[in-house]
Structure formats: C-alpha cells, structure tokens
Motif scaffolding. Structure first.
Motif, mmCIF file in Angstrom:
data_model
loop_
_atom_site.group_PDB
_atom_site.id
_atom_site.type_symbol
_atom_site.label_atom_id
_atom_site.label_comp_id
_atom_site.label_asym_id
_atom_site.label_seq_id
_atom_site.Cartn_x
_atom_site.Cartn_y
_atom_site.Cartn_z
ATOM 1 N N ASP A 211 7.495 -37.503 15.003
ATOM 2 C CA ASP A 211 8.664 -37.523 15.871
ATOM 3 C C ASP A 211 9.632 -38.638 15.514
ATOM 4 O O ASP A 211 10.656 -38.792 16.187
ATOM 5 N N GLU A 212 9.334 -39.411 14.465
ATOM 6 C CA GLU A 212 10.251 -40.451 13.998
ATOM 7 C C GLU A 212 11.148 -39.846 12.913
ATOM 8 O O GLU A 212 10.689 -39.544 11.812
ATOM 9 N N PRO A 213 12.435 -39.641 13.201
ATOM 10 C CA PRO A 213 13.316 -38.951 12.257
ATOM 11 C C PRO A 213 13.380 -39.583 10.866
ATOM 12 O O PRO A 213 13.438 -38.854 9.858
ATOM 13 N N LEU A 214 13.375 -40.908 10.770
ATOM 14 C CA LEU A 214 13.493 -41.533 9.455
ATOM 15 C C LEU A 214 12.253 -41.284 8.600
ATOM 16 O O LEU A 214 12.355 -41.161 7.375
ATOM 17 N N ARG A 215 11.100 -41.191 9.222
ATOM 18 C CA ARG A 215 9.890 -40.869 8.462
ATOM 19 C C ARG A 215 9.869 -39.387 8.092
ATOM 20 O O ARG A 215 9.475 -39.026 6.989
ATOM 21 N N LEU A 216 10.298 -38.531 9.021
ATOM 22 C CA LEU A 216 10.383 -37.112 8.703
ATOM 23 C C LEU A 216 11.387 -36.890 7.588
ATOM 24 O O LEU A 216 11.157 -36.069 6.684
ATOM 25 N N GLY A 217 12.493 -37.618 7.622
ATOM 26 C CA GLY A 217 13.501 -37.495 6.565
ATOM 27 C C GLY A 217 12.927 -37.813 5.202
ATOM 28 O O GLY A 217 13.233 -37.137 4.214
ATOM 29 N N GLU A 218 12.080 -38.834 5.128
ATOM 30 C CA GLU A 218 11.456 -39.182 3.847
ATOM 31 C C GLU A 218 10.622 -38.023 3.314
ATOM 32 O O GLU A 218 10.707 -37.674 2.126
ATOM 33 N N THR A 219 9.827 -37.421 4.190
ATOM 34 C CA THR A 219 8.981 -36.301 3.762
ATOM 35 C C THR A 219 9.823 -35.117 3.313
ATOM 36 O O THR A 219 9.519 -34.464 2.301
ATOM 37 N N LEU A 220 10.883 -34.828 4.037
ATOM 38 C CA LEU A 220 11.747 -33.708 3.668
ATOM 39 C C LEU A 220 12.407 -33.944 2.310
ATOM 40 O O LEU A 220 12.513 -33.020 1.488
ATOM 41 N N VAL A 221 12.873 -35.163 2.053
ATOM 42 C CA VAL A 221 13.476 -35.484 0.753
ATOM 43 C C VAL A 221 12.458 -35.301 -0.358
ATOM 44 O O VAL A 221 12.744 -34.701 -1.409
ATOM 45 N N HIS A 222 11.262 -35.813 -0.142
ATOM 46 C CA HIS A 222 10.198 -35.711 -1.145
ATOM 47 C C HIS A 222 9.914 -34.253 -1.501
ATOM 48 O O HIS A 222 9.926 -33.870 -2.684
ATOM 49 N N GLU A 223 9.669 -33.431 -0.486
ATOM 50 C CA GLU A 223 9.264 -32.060 -0.757
ATOM 51 C C GLU A 223 10.422 -31.169 -1.190
ATOM 52 O O GLU A 223 10.240 -30.244 -1.977
ATOM 53 N N ALA A 224 11.626 -31.442 -0.682
ATOM 54 C CA ALA A 224 12.792 -30.689 -1.168
ATOM 55 C C ALA A 224 13.002 -30.947 -2.656
ATOM 56 O O ALA A 224 13.410 -30.047 -3.400
ATOM 57 N N THR A 225 12.711 -32.173 -3.088
ATOM 58 C CA THR A 225 12.833 -32.490 -4.509
ATOM 59 C C THR A 225 11.860 -31.667 -5.338
ATOM 60 O O THR A 225 12.221 -31.129 -6.393
ATOM 61 N N HIS A 226 10.630 -31.558 -4.883
ATOM 62 C CA HIS A 226 9.658 -30.723 -5.603
ATOM 63 C C HIS A 226 10.141 -29.274 -5.687
ATOM 64 O O HIS A 226 10.058 -28.636 -6.740
ATOM 65 N N SER A 227 10.622 -28.762 -4.560
ATOM 66 C CA SER A 227 11.091 -27.376 -4.537
ATOM 67 C C SER A 227 12.296 -27.199 -5.455
ATOM 68 O O SER A 227 12.374 -26.228 -6.230
ATOM 69 N N TRP A 228 13.244 -28.135 -5.371
ATOM 70 C CA TRP A 228 14.425 -28.088 -6.238
ATOM 71 C C TRP A 228 14.014 -28.113 -7.703
ATOM 72 O O TRP A 228 14.543 -27.339 -8.521
ATOM 73 N N LEU A 229 13.087 -28.991 -8.052
ATOM 74 C CA LEU A 229 12.693 -29.122 -9.451
ATOM 75 C C LEU A 229 11.985 -27.862 -9.943
ATOM 76 O O LEU A 229 12.204 -27.428 -11.088
ATOM 77 N N ASN A 230 11.145 -27.266 -9.113
ATOM 78 C CA ASN A 230 10.495 -26.016 -9.521
ATOM 79 C C ASN A 230 11.525 -24.939 -9.857
ATOM 80 O O ASN A 230 11.423 -24.256 -10.882
ATOM 81 N N GLU A 231 12.527 -24.787 -8.995
ATOM 82 C CA GLU A 231 13.558 -23.783 -9.248
ATOM 83 C C GLU A 231 14.429 -24.182 -10.436
ATOM 84 O O GLU A 231 14.877 -23.318 -11.202
#
Length: 337
Positions: A211-231
């Motif tokens: 529920d801490e947005p700044l920590r959730l933001g970190e996770t989203l950036v991390h995993e979006a990067t993996h998804s972006w790189l795969n594509e």
C-alpha cells in the motif's frame, strides 16, 4: 556489430547520452516505437492460431495497433487456448475465446491510469497453471470475481499514486508495458516485494502488493522493464545462443546466461534511475525514508559488481540500437548518485 569499448570509455559520454550523441530517451523511444509496431504482426499471428485451436469462432482483431491492454489480454487468451488444446478441454477453449471477445468488459473494470487501463486482480481469482519448466507460478486471467467497492477504490488510489510517481521522474517504460497486475499477497513496508514476469505474457506482472505507492512504483518499473525488454528483443530479432557462457549475477548470487544478465542489468538500472529521483530529504527519519535509502544503496552496489559482466553480455545483443540503449542506460544509472 559496434566495437566494444572499455567501461572507462563508455563513461566519457555525457549524462543521458549514448556514445554517438543520441540521448538515452531517444534510443528508448525509437525502440518502443518499433516494439509497438511489432504488436500488430504478433496479434495477427496469435489470432490465426486461436482460430486454429478453437475453430468456428468469431475472433475479430483489435482496431489498429493493439495497445498494451489488448496485447496483454490476447496473450492470456492464447495461453489459455494452448492449454485447452493440449489437455483437450473444450470448456477451457471456449473460456479462452470469450476472454478475448469480452476484452471491452475487462477494460471497463480496469483502473484508469496515466499509462492507460491497468487490470489489478488477485492471484486466487486467476487460473493457476502448474508447469515445472517455469521457475515461478503462472497465473492466467479467467472468470474474475467482482471486487468490493472499498478494495477497488484503495487499489486504484495506490496504483495511480505509484504510476504518477514513476512518470514524474521519467520512468516512461510503464506507458508501453504495464496493463495487468496480478497480486499474490500484501506485504508490509520493509518486506521484500517478490515479483516476476513471463516473456509470453507481455505487460503482465505478478507481484506482492504494497500500500506504499513509492515501493509499488519501484516494482512496477522493474517488471515493466522486463516486459519491455522481452518485446524489444523480439521486435529487434535478437536471440541468444542456448548453452552459451554463464556470468555471475550479483542480483541473484548465482551464475546466469547472457539473457538473464542483460535483463537484470537493464531492470536494475531503471530501478536506480527511479530510486535516485525519489530519495527523501536528509532529515527524513521515517521508515519509508530508511527503506528507500537502503534500496538505492543495495542496487548501486550490485550494479557496480555486475557492471563488467553486463557490458560483456550486451555485446551479444545483435541490434545496434538496442545494444547502444542498454549501455547508455547502465552508464546513466552508475552516474545517478
């Protein structure tokens, strides 16, 4: 292939630029444009396969180039259909088709965000798929339960704060590569947030919710990067040799193939970019401040340890502009503090 430079040479480029003077942002934008264009061909292929797996069905394609949301839903439907074909499960095949056909309803229940609709669902409301070939539990969209209004409101608030915080510091990777969030459990602020993606489920992340947005933001950036790189690897036609050399990964503390090192280096470079720009004031003594400071310290140290291996692995990326972007992004991260 571009001539390999030493790490000292790569550091002589100016901030946020590749060695030919192209900015890191420009390289990323060009790669993202190609990635998005590639989705049209990919969607056409998947829809043709769906029609073969589930004959006599009405499967229209998206209008124009599929956005991240439609792209994600289509890949979930395709994976469901593949399992149905393998297990001869006619009911599952029908549900797979309906998942795609009902994508407008899924979009309507998704959370509106600055990066587009993002569907947030519990893992327990998805179809869990056991596959020993995967290192993590796979979940696929299926018949989703109705969310409690209060829960939905809280999720939407936290998600939007996380997305806005990431965009505010330039983490634009969320725009192209965040559409489905599947959460397994809620974890407290100081806990490790476990998360992962699969290359065959673009723009989908499985994660521990916070529920801490700044920590959730970190996770989203991390995993979006993996998804972006795969594509991006797919759209650039990059493939890595099976059974090639392995390199030590400070991020997993084990030897990993080139693919794993390339992914880790870029993902954590983007995390450093994010963390370095949301650091608290020096007089902030809160638990959140302590966590954010420690997270940046840990990832900066890991990137230094893995830097030489990352550069060596980047040389195996047979795309000039993707290779240039990888090197520039990591160089930028090393200068972040």
């Amino acid at each position: 292939m571009i001539q390999t430079e030493t790490s000292e040479t790569s550091e002589t480029a100016g901030p946020d630029t590749a060695e030919d003077g192209t900015s890191t942002a420009q390289l990323r934008a060009a790669l993202t444009e190609r990635l998005v264009e590639h989705r049209t061909d990919r969607a056409r292929t998947l829809l043709a396969s769906l029609r073969e797996l589930v004959p006599a069905t009405d499967l229209t394609g998206p209008d124009g180039t599929p956005d991240a949301f439609d792209n994600a839903v289509l890949h979930h439907a395709f994976q469901q259909a593949r399992i149905a074909a393998r297990t001869r499960d006619a009911d599952r095949a029908t549900r797979a088709v309906r998942l795609w056909q009902n994508r407008a309803a899924l979009r309507a229940r998704a959370v509106p965000t600055a990066v587009g609709p993002v569907l947030v669902v519990r893992a327990e409301d998805c179809a869990a798929v056991d596959d020993d070939r995967l290192g993590s539990q796979m979940y696929l969209l299926e018949n989703l339960r109705e969310q409690d209004a209060g829960e939905r409101e809280q999720i939407a608030r936290t998600l939007n704060q996380a997305v806005d915080a990431a965009l505010a510091v330039g983490s634009d990777v969320l725009r192209s590569s965040t559409a489905v969030v599947i959460w397994t459990e809620v974890v407290p602020l100081g806990a490790t947030c476990r998360s992962y993606t699969f290359d065959f489920l673009p723009s989908t992340v499985v994660l521990n919710w916070t529920d801490e947005p700044l920590r959730l933001g970190e996770t989203l950036v991390h995993e979006a990067t993996h998804s972006w790189l795969n594509e991006s690897l797919a759209s650039e036609g990059v493939a890595f040799e099976d059974g090639g050399p392995r390199f030590h990964s400070p991020w997993k503390n084990e030897d990993r193939p080139v693919f794993g090192i390339v992914h880790a280096a870029l993902a954590f470079a983007n995390v450093i970019h994010y963390l370095s720009r949301i650091q608290p004031a020096s007089d902030d003594g809160s638990q959140l401040a302590a966590v954010l400071r420690r997270r940046l310290e840990v990832e900066m140290e890991s990137l230094e340890i893995g830097h030489a291996s990352a550069l060596e692995c980047f040389d195996q990326v047979d795309s000039d502009r993707l290779r240039a972007y990888l090197r520039a992004a990591v160089a930028d991260a090393r200068r972040a503090v």
